[in-house]
Scaffold this motif. Structure first.
Motif: not given
Length: 164
Positions: A115-117, A131, A133
């Motif tokens: 997951e990227d934020h 975010s 995902e």
């Protein structure tokens, strides 16, 4: 994480209904991955191994909701005093999720990505959290933290590129 699903309900009298309502249940990322990959290989959700707890939660939610829904699908003002006898439940990915995963060359690869934020701060101190995902981008504004917008990643990027 939230897992959105739809369902088909069959009562003891043999009547079946496909309910268009989107239901949600909290499941782990591993359970989500199992469900998606299982469905993409042609399995029905109840045939997928390792998701007993989500199936129990989904079943409980549908049993509860069914007391608030008339046979024709309209909503009741008061719940039924006695629950209807349900002989079978079949759960489905939402059609949008199914189509999204179906057009992917390798959904398993996408499901393995972390997951990227990203947080973008405004001059007034408020912020927007973005975010990503499982191929979906979620945008949450600190000014309205209970509201969020979810986009498919490709669509989100087309918006950014179009306006950039």
């Amino acid at each position: 994480m939230d897992f959105y699903f739809q369902y088909r309900i069959t009562y003891d009298n043999g009547q079946s209904y496909d309910r268009p309502n989107l239901m949600t249940v909290d499941i782990t990322k591993d359970e989500y991955k199992r469900i998606v990959l299982g469905v993409m290989t042609g399995k029905k959700i109840h045939e997928i191994e390792g998701i007993t707890e989500p199936l129990e939660k989904m079943t409980a939610i549908v049993h509860d909701i069914d007391r608030w829904i008339n046979m024709n699908g309209s909503q009741r003002n008061k719940p039924l005093k006695k629950a209807r006898n349900i002989s079978d439940l079949e759960f489905f990915l939402t059609m949008s999720d199914y189509k999204r995963f179906k057009k992917m060359d390798n959904p398993a690869e996408m499901l393995d990505r972390p997951e990227d934020h990203m947080t973008i701060y405004r001059n007034d101190g408020s912020s927007v959290l973005i975010s990503c995902e499982f191929g979906q981008v979620k945008v949450i504004d600190s000014r309205k933290p209970t509201n969020s917008i979810i986009y498919e990643a490709d669509y989100f990027l087309s918006i950014v590129n179009r306006n950039g």
